[in-house]
Scaffold this motif. Sequence first.
Motif, PDB file in Angstrom:
ATOM      1  N   MET A  83     -29.810 -43.605   6.071  1.00 56.44           N
ATOM      2  CA  MET A  83     -28.283 -43.537   6.489  1.00 56.44           C
ATOM      3  C   MET A  83     -27.755 -42.364   5.547  1.00 56.44           C
ATOM      4  SD  MET A  83     -27.769 -45.330   8.999  1.00 56.44           S
ATOM      5  CE  MET A  83     -25.727 -45.503   9.036  1.00 56.44           C
ATOM      6  N   LEU A  84     -28.079 -42.363   4.204  1.00 51.96           N
ATOM      7  CA  LEU A  84     -27.423 -41.422   3.543  1.00 51.96           C
ATOM      8  C   LEU A  84     -27.426 -39.814   3.886  1.00 51.96           C
ATOM      9  CD1 LEU A  84     -25.923 -40.848   0.750  1.00 51.96           C
ATOM     10  CD2 LEU A  84     -28.133 -40.633  -0.331  1.00 51.96           C
ATOM     11  N   TRP A  85     -28.741 -39.571   4.687  1.00 51.81           N
ATOM     12  CA  TRP A  85     -28.925 -38.271   4.835  1.00 51.81           C
ATOM     13  C   TRP A  85     -28.675 -38.019   6.097  1.00 51.81           C
ATOM     14  CZ3 TRP A  85     -31.297 -34.157   1.922  1.00 51.81           C
ATOM     15  CH2 TRP A  85     -31.076 -34.524   0.535  1.00 51.81           C
ATOM     16  N   ARG A  86     -28.100 -38.998   7.180  1.00 51.12           N
ATOM     17  CA  ARG A  86     -27.891 -38.691   8.348  1.00 51.12           C
ATOM     18  C   ARG A  86     -26.969 -37.716   8.683  1.00 51.12           C
ATOM     19  NH1 ARG A  86     -28.254 -43.796  11.768  1.00 51.12           N
ATOM     20  NH2 ARG A  86     -30.333 -43.800  10.915  1.00 51.12           N
ATOM     21  N   GLN A  87     -25.979 -37.483   7.728  1.00 47.65           N
ATOM     22  CA  GLN A  87     -25.005 -36.302   7.867  1.00 47.65           C
ATOM     23  C   GLN A  87     -26.019 -34.814   7.986  1.00 47.65           C
ATOM     24  OE1 GLN A  87     -22.193 -35.978   4.542  1.00 47.65           O
ATOM     25  NE2 GLN A  87     -23.649 -37.441   3.674  1.00 47.65           N
ATOM     26  N   TYR A  88     -26.942 -34.692   7.404  1.00 47.31           N
ATOM     27  CA  TYR A  88     -27.443 -33.395   7.236  1.00 47.31           C
ATOM     28  C   TYR A  88     -28.472 -33.131   8.235  1.00 47.31           C
ATOM     29  CZ  TYR A  88     -25.573 -34.305   2.394  1.00 47.31           C
ATOM     30  OH  TYR A  88     -24.745 -34.457   1.440  1.00 47.31           O
ATOM     31  N   GLY A  89     -28.889 -34.216   9.236  1.00 48.14           N
ATOM     32  CA  GLY A  89     -29.823 -33.706  10.014  1.00 48.14           C
ATOM     33  C   GLY A  89     -29.823 -32.509  10.826  1.00 48.14           C
ATOM     34  N   ALA A  90     -28.859 -32.187  11.752  1.00 49.13           N
ATOM     35  CA  ALA A  90     -28.972 -31.129  12.536  1.00 49.13           C
ATOM     36  C   ALA A  90     -28.937 -29.773  11.636  1.00 49.13           C
ATOM     37  CB  ALA A  90     -27.764 -31.271  13.421  1.00 49.13           C
ATOM     38  N   GLY A  91     -28.134 -29.767  10.536  1.00 49.74           N
ATOM     39  CA  GLY A  91     -27.836 -28.569   9.789  1.00 49.74           C
ATOM     40  C   GLY A  91     -29.198 -28.375   9.058  1.00 49.74           C
ATOM     41  N   THR A  92     -29.951 -29.246   8.606  1.00 50.60           N
ATOM     42  CA  THR A  92     -31.097 -29.333   7.753  1.00 50.60           C
ATOM     43  C   THR A  92     -32.196 -28.572   8.706  1.00 50.60           C
ATOM     44  OG1 THR A  92     -30.554 -30.945   6.206  1.00 50.60           O
ATOM     45  CG2 THR A  92     -33.058 -30.416   6.629  1.00 50.60           C
ATOM     46  N   PHE A  93     -32.255 -29.053   9.960  1.00 51.97           N
ATOM     47  CA  PHE A  93     -33.597 -28.765  10.769  1.00 51.97           C
ATOM     48  C   PHE A  93     -33.206 -27.519  11.815  1.00 51.97           C
ATOM     49  CE2 PHE A  93     -34.319 -33.177   9.787  1.00 51.97           C
ATOM     50  CZ  PHE A  93     -35.359 -33.038   8.988  1.00 51.97           C
ATOM     51  N   GLY A  94     -32.204 -26.856  11.659  1.00 52.60           N
ATOM     52  CA  GLY A  94     -31.608 -25.890  12.479  1.00 52.60           C
ATOM     53  C   GLY A  94     -31.862 -25.880  14.003  1.00 52.60           C
ATOM     54  N   THR A  95     -31.280 -26.943  14.318  1.00 53.22           N
ATOM     55  CA  THR A  95     -31.195 -27.245  15.897  1.00 53.22           C
ATOM     56  C   THR A  95     -29.925 -27.696  16.303  1.00 53.22           C
ATOM     57  OG1 THR A  95     -32.298 -28.715  17.458  1.00 53.22           O
ATOM     58  CG2 THR A  95     -31.951 -29.619  15.481  1.00 53.22           C
ATOM     59  N   ASP A  96     -29.557 -27.336  17.473  1.00 55.66           N
ATOM     60  CA  ASP A  96     -28.209 -27.831  17.915  1.00 55.66           C
ATOM     61  C   ASP A  96     -28.278 -29.139  18.608  1.00 55.66           C
ATOM     62  OD1 ASP A  96     -29.755 -27.239  20.136  1.00 55.66           O
ATOM     63  OD2 ASP A  96     -28.263 -25.290  20.888  1.00 55.66           O
ATOM     64  N   GLN A  97     -29.275 -29.881  18.581  1.00 57.77           N
ATOM     65  CA  GLN A  97     -29.452 -31.192  19.160  1.00 57.77           C
ATOM     66  C   GLN A  97     -29.134 -32.185  18.065  1.00 57.77           C
ATOM     67  OE1 GLN A  97     -32.963 -32.527  21.429  1.00 57.77           O
ATOM     68  NE2 GLN A  97     -33.512 -30.426  21.586  1.00 57.77           N
TER      69      GLN A  97
ATOM     70  N   VAL B 251     -40.479 -28.464   8.948  1.00 58.50           N
ATOM     71  CA  VAL B 251     -40.835 -28.528  10.136  1.00 58.50           C
ATOM     72  C   VAL B 251     -39.909 -28.653  11.339  1.00 58.50           C
ATOM     73  CG1 VAL B 251     -42.538 -29.446  11.937  1.00 58.50           C
ATOM     74  CG2 VAL B 251     -43.171 -29.154   9.545  1.00 58.50           C
ATOM     75  N   ASP B 252     -39.616 -27.630  12.031  1.00 56.49           N
ATOM     76  CA  ASP B 252     -38.557 -27.742  12.871  1.00 56.49           C
ATOM     77  C   ASP B 252     -38.777 -28.287  14.298  1.00 56.49           C
ATOM     78  OD1 ASP B 252     -39.535 -25.874  14.780  1.00 56.49           O
ATOM     79  OD2 ASP B 252     -38.210 -24.283  13.862  1.00 56.49           O
ATOM     80  N   SER B 253     -37.941 -28.543  15.077  1.00 57.73           N
ATOM     81  CA  SER B 253     -37.987 -29.214  16.600  1.00 57.73           C
ATOM     82  C   SER B 253     -38.682 -28.559  17.387  1.00 57.73           C
ATOM     83  CB  SER B 253     -36.454 -29.410  17.178  1.00 57.73           C
ATOM     84  OG  SER B 253     -36.000 -28.095  17.432  1.00 57.73           O
ATOM     85  N   GLU B 254     -39.367 -27.134  17.078  1.00 63.37           N
ATOM     86  CA  GLU B 254     -40.189 -26.674  18.093  1.00 63.37           C
ATOM     87  C   GLU B 254     -41.502 -26.479  17.274  1.00 63.37           C
ATOM     88  OE1 GLU B 254     -38.600 -22.226  18.520  1.00 63.37           O
ATOM     89  OE2 GLU B 254     -36.923 -23.241  19.699  1.00 63.37           O
ATOM     90  N   GLY B 255     -41.808 -27.225  16.459  1.00 64.79           N
ATOM     91  CA  GLY B 255     -42.962 -27.332  15.733  1.00 64.79           C
ATOM     92  C   GLY B 255     -43.300 -26.221  14.779  1.00 64.79           C
ATOM     93  N   GLN B 256     -42.396 -25.540  14.414  1.00 70.15           N
ATOM     94  CA  GLN B 256     -42.627 -24.290  13.508  1.00 70.15           C
ATOM     95  C   GLN B 256     -42.484 -24.573  12.098  1.00 70.15           C
ATOM     96  OE1 GLN B 256     -39.981 -21.166  14.863  1.00 70.15           O
ATOM     97  NE2 GLN B 256     -41.669 -20.428  16.112  1.00 70.15           N
TER      98      GLN B 256
END
Length: 270
Positions: A187-201, A79-84
């Motif tokens: 903390m371990l997965w913080r580095q994957y945040g933006a890439g995983t969810f397809g957002t530039d935020q 579920v991405d940042s636009e709710g899709q």
Amino acid sequence: MRTQILTVLVAFLLVLAGCAGAPTDSTTATPSDGSSGGSGGSDGGTGDMGDTDDFVVDDATAALRAAGSFTSTWSFRLVDSEGQESTFTNAYYVDLDANRTSEAFTITGDGEGASYERFIADGMSYTRFGDGDDVVYQVFPSEDNQLEYALARGASFGYEDFEDATLVGTETFDGVTVQRYEYTDPMLWRQYGAGTFGTDQNVTITDFTLVVLVDEDGIARSSGWELLGETESGERVSAEWQFELTALGSTDVPDPDWLDDAREEGTVTY
């Protein structure tokens, strides 16, 4: 268009499930009947369930070869940042004794979906893309590496990264007793945040939970993870992965009902 979408999303998923460090591991809450995600394997393994808290997962290859057949399934929900919402599912049926496999892959979501089915037998691979009136068949010789391919579809996760997982009890999964391990570390997965969810935020990971069910042979029969986060503008995002190894020794792979059409209409590639 369907094939192009499928190619892009499969490439994305393979990166996520392998190179990015994400998983053959499925997520979070395991239902009370023990039917939660799964991965990994045994080489003949640990054998004794015992009282140990040590998290040990063996290589699945030898145990699955000995079983002769198995079913490997995984799913990924985002579920991405636009709710899709998008969901990727894969079921892979393997009969090593007959050297036959069958696979189904589906993408569903708010955008256009895509799917394919693949059947391999007698040294040939038959693939059916699309559905309804929009169907394309592809036929080509297949290499004899079905076990390795099946495992690669979901077992790319390095369990050694979660050696601190905690034993929380035993339960039943696919008719066998398994030990349930859980691990949480946002903390371990913080580095994957933006890439995983397809957002530039920037995405703040608020929760990460891994669940692994290990049988007496050391096979991670079910595993899964759930990742929750929030963008800098406050949108909630989430991702879930599930992987299972089931029907060891009892998986059949019959001819698909579209096999004759594939032989007649398929584009043959050598």
